[in-house]
Design a protein around this motif. Structure first.
Motif, mmCIF file in Angstrom:
data_model
loop_
_atom_site.group_PDB
_atom_site.id
_atom_site.type_symbol
_atom_site.label_atom_id
_atom_site.label_comp_id
_atom_site.label_asym_id
_atom_site.label_seq_id
_atom_site.Cartn_x
_atom_site.Cartn_y
_atom_site.Cartn_z
ATOM 1 N N HIS A 206 6.248 3.042 -1.924
ATOM 2 C CA HIS A 206 5.891 3.355 -3.302
ATOM 3 C C HIS A 206 6.649 2.417 -4.243
ATOM 4 O O HIS A 206 7.774 2.013 -3.959
ATOM 5 C CB HIS A 206 6.230 4.807 -3.644
ATOM 6 C CG HIS A 206 5.279 5.798 -3.041
ATOM 7 N ND1 HIS A 206 5.184 6.005 -1.680
ATOM 8 C CD2 HIS A 206 4.365 6.633 -3.610
ATOM 9 C CE1 HIS A 206 4.262 6.932 -1.443
ATOM 10 N NE2 HIS A 206 3.755 7.322 -2.596
ATOM 11 N N THR B 72 4.280 -0.763 3.423
ATOM 12 C CA THR B 72 3.842 0.586 3.072
ATOM 13 C C THR B 72 4.989 1.293 2.371
ATOM 14 O O THR B 72 6.005 1.624 2.993
ATOM 15 C CB THR B 72 3.405 1.368 4.324
ATOM 16 O OG1 THR B 72 2.387 0.628 5.012
ATOM 17 C CG2 THR B 72 2.861 2.739 3.948
ATOM 18 N N PRO C 114 -3.311 5.856 9.422
ATOM 19 C CA PRO C 114 -3.539 6.775 8.298
ATOM 20 C C PRO C 114 -3.116 8.209 8.627
ATOM 21 O O PRO C 114 -3.050 8.598 9.808
ATOM 22 C CB PRO C 114 -5.055 6.696 8.083
ATOM 23 C CG PRO C 114 -5.461 5.389 8.697
ATOM 24 C CD PRO C 114 -4.549 5.211 9.865
ATOM 25 N N HIS C 115 -2.848 8.986 7.582
ATOM 26 C CA HIS C 115 -2.441 10.384 7.746
ATOM 27 C C HIS C 115 -3.645 11.321 7.705
ATOM 28 O O HIS C 115 -3.478 12.529 7.528
ATOM 29 C CB HIS C 115 -1.441 10.757 6.652
ATOM 30 C CG HIS C 115 -0.244 9.864 6.614
ATOM 31 N ND1 HIS C 115 0.613 9.701 7.683
ATOM 32 C CD2 HIS C 115 0.233 9.047 5.639
ATOM 33 C CE1 HIS C 115 1.572 8.857 7.369
ATOM 34 N NE2 HIS C 115 1.357 8.428 6.132
ATOM 35 N N GLN D 17 0.833 -1.201 0.000
ATOM 36 C CA GLN D 17 0.000 0.000 0.000
ATOM 37 C C GLN D 17 0.868 1.251 0.000
ATOM 38 O O GLN D 17 1.956 1.270 0.561
ATOM 39 C CB GLN D 17 -0.917 0.007 1.232
ATOM 40 C CG GLN D 17 -0.155 -0.060 2.552
ATOM 41 C CD GLN D 17 -1.077 -0.077 3.761
ATOM 42 O OE1 GLN D 17 -2.271 -0.316 3.672
ATOM 43 N NE2 GLN D 17 -0.503 0.181 4.936
ATOM 44 N N ARG D 18 0.365 2.292 -0.658
ATOM 45 C CA ARG D 18 1.074 3.576 -0.637
ATOM 46 C C ARG D 18 0.871 4.273 0.700
ATOM 47 O O ARG D 18 1.762 4.955 1.202
ATOM 48 C CB ARG D 18 0.574 4.479 -1.768
ATOM 49 C CG ARG D 18 1.046 4.068 -3.139
ATOM 50 C CD ARG D 18 0.631 5.078 -4.186
ATOM 51 N NE ARG D 18 -0.817 5.250 -4.237
ATOM 52 C CZ ARG D 18 -1.444 6.105 -5.024
ATOM 53 N NH1 ARG D 18 -0.735 6.887 -5.835
ATOM 54 N NH2 ARG D 18 -2.748 6.201 -5.040
ATOM 55 N N SER D 19 -0.328 4.131 1.258
ATOM 56 C CA SER D 19 -0.635 4.759 2.546
ATOM 57 C C SER D 19 -1.674 3.912 3.271
ATOM 58 O O SER D 19 -2.461 3.207 2.637
ATOM 59 C CB SER D 19 -1.163 6.187 2.338
ATOM 60 O OG SER D 19 -2.329 6.165 1.540
ATOM 61 N N LYS E 29 2.777 1.283 11.964
ATOM 62 C CA LYS E 29 2.823 2.321 10.938
ATOM 63 C C LYS E 29 1.971 1.939 9.722
ATOM 64 O O LYS E 29 1.522 2.817 8.971
ATOM 65 C CB LYS E 29 4.261 2.562 10.491
ATOM 66 C CG LYS E 29 4.870 1.463 9.624
ATOM 67 C CD LYS E 29 6.264 1.822 9.138
ATOM 68 C CE LYS E 29 6.818 0.745 8.194
ATOM 69 N NZ LYS E 29 8.167 1.084 7.693
ATOM 70 N N HIS E 30 1.726 0.639 9.538
ATOM 71 C CA HIS E 30 0.933 0.180 8.392
ATOM 72 C C HIS E 30 -0.561 0.396 8.603
ATOM 73 O O HIS E 30 -1.354 0.169 7.687
ATOM 74 C CB HIS E 30 1.197 -1.297 8.132
ATOM 75 C CG HIS E 30 2.644 -1.625 7.916
ATOM 76 N ND1 HIS E 30 3.404 -1.021 6.949
ATOM 77 C CD2 HIS E 30 3.474 -2.483 8.575
ATOM 78 C CE1 HIS E 30 4.646 -1.500 6.998
ATOM 79 N NE2 HIS E 30 4.711 -2.384 7.968
#
Length: 355
Positions: A275, A273, A243-244, A166-168, A239-240
């Motif tokens: 790119h 997580t 969410p931001h 995942q990217r985020s 951290k995975h």
């Protein structure tokens, strides 16, 4: 019901509870909160047969154009018979579009550098092959939404390992698999009453959580992350799953009995997580420099948004650009007479808005 006929990937299920996703006039009699695709498809088909709706459906037609004439106050709907290749035309005083919001012909896949060099198979969940065997394969599922969190635990039954890339992060919440309250109430109360009680209870619960998420985002975030931490155990990096953004600024993902968390704890699956830098013949190179080996890449990257099933909409010969048109109540369009379209809620079951 097209979604449940089209999608056939492993573990396909609803991401809304069935007591609100079900029709308000016909109870969902199973006790499962999140039902699998085949069960939902059967429920829809049985409902259509019970009300003899199936006798009023022209199957196999793809609507290509909808034209309104102010001179005749009529709609002319043009459709393609996909079996014969012939064009069929219908006229009507009123048109109701119930086509959903995505392209049934193809899912959305972003440009992934080097994907054509990959030596294994690349599959979009919208086009899952029949009886596909992934036994002993290393699978990478690209995505973090409802499809990804469904596929990952479902594929660990036979895959050597499943990685969710995942990217985020997304908020992931565990929900009960069974509605035990309804199960017990059925012993003493009529089915429809139990269904309406469950429906009301779940609507109020969803509404309460949503409103609290808007008013007290930090408190709800702490609760969601604490619940995820408890389910994941001490060995999985949080951290995975942090969410931001605040809860319900995007849709949340629900997993029955924490099945995603369970396969992560057991080491059958993992989350990365990062790119994508590029895809190699045998895996995926990440921006961080890490590399994920893969035999199969599943692009759970979403849907290709499309309104009206891709049909051309014209009023007195002039094309209507939906993106530039005011929509009233998620139902009717500015300067488009005698037409409505069904568009559901983004923070509750689609069926509730349709009803």
């Amino acid at each position: 019901g097209g979604t449940w006929e089209l999608f056939r990937y492993p573990g396909i299920r609803s991401d809304s509870d069935m007591f609100t996703l079900g029709y308000n006039f016909r109870p969902w009699t199973d006790t499962k909160m999140l039902a699998d695709g085949p069960s939902i498809r059967n429920y829809i088909e049985e409902t259509a047969e019970h009300h003899q709706v199936h006798k009023k459906i022209h199957f196999g037609l793809k609507v290509t154009a909808e034209d309104w004439s102010s001179e005749f106050n009529r709609w002319t709907v043009t459709a393609l018979n996909e079996e014969t290749g012939e064009e069929e035309v219908f006229t009507a005083g009123f048109v109701l579009n119930c086509t959903g919001y995505y392209n049934y012909d193809a899912g959305y896949t972003p440009k992934i550098p080097g994907i054509n060099r990959f030596g294994g198979e690349v599959i979009h969940p919208q086009h899952w092959p029949d009886n596909y065997d992934y036994t002993g394969k290393r699978v990478v599922v690209i995505g973090s939404g409802a499809t990804a969190v469904t596929l990952v635990p479902a594929m660990t039954d036979r895959a050597a390992h499943v990685t969710m890339l995942q990217r985020s992060p997304t908020y992931v919440a565990s929900v009960p698999e069974q509605d035990l309250i309804s199960k017990n109430l059925r012993r003493v109360l009529p089915e429809m009453l139990v269904y309406r009680m469950a429906r009301t209870r779940n609507i109020l619960l969803r509404r309460t959580v949503f409103n609290l998420s808007i008013r007290k985002p930090k408190a709800i975030r702490r609760l969601l992350l604490a619940a995820a931490r408890k389910q994941l155990g001490p060995d999985i990096d949080m951290k995975h799953f942090q969410p931001h953004y605040n809860p319900w600024e995007e849709r949340m993902c629900a997993v029955p009995k924490g099945d995603l968390f369970k396969v992560l704890r057991e080491g059958k699956a993992s989350v990365v997580t990062d790119h994508i830098k590029n895809v190699t013949k045998t895996g995926i190179k990440l921006e961080s420099g890490d590399w994920i080996p893969a035999d199969i890449i599943v692009t759970a990257t979403g849907l290709d948004l499309q309104m009206l099933g891709g049909a051309e909409l014209r009023v007195d010969g002039t094309h209507v650009n939906l993106s530039n048109t005011m929509m009233y109540k998620g139902l009717m369009l500015e300067k488009v007479p005698n037409m409505a379209l069904v568009f559901g809620y983004s923070n509750a079951s689609w069926t509730l808005k349709a009803d």
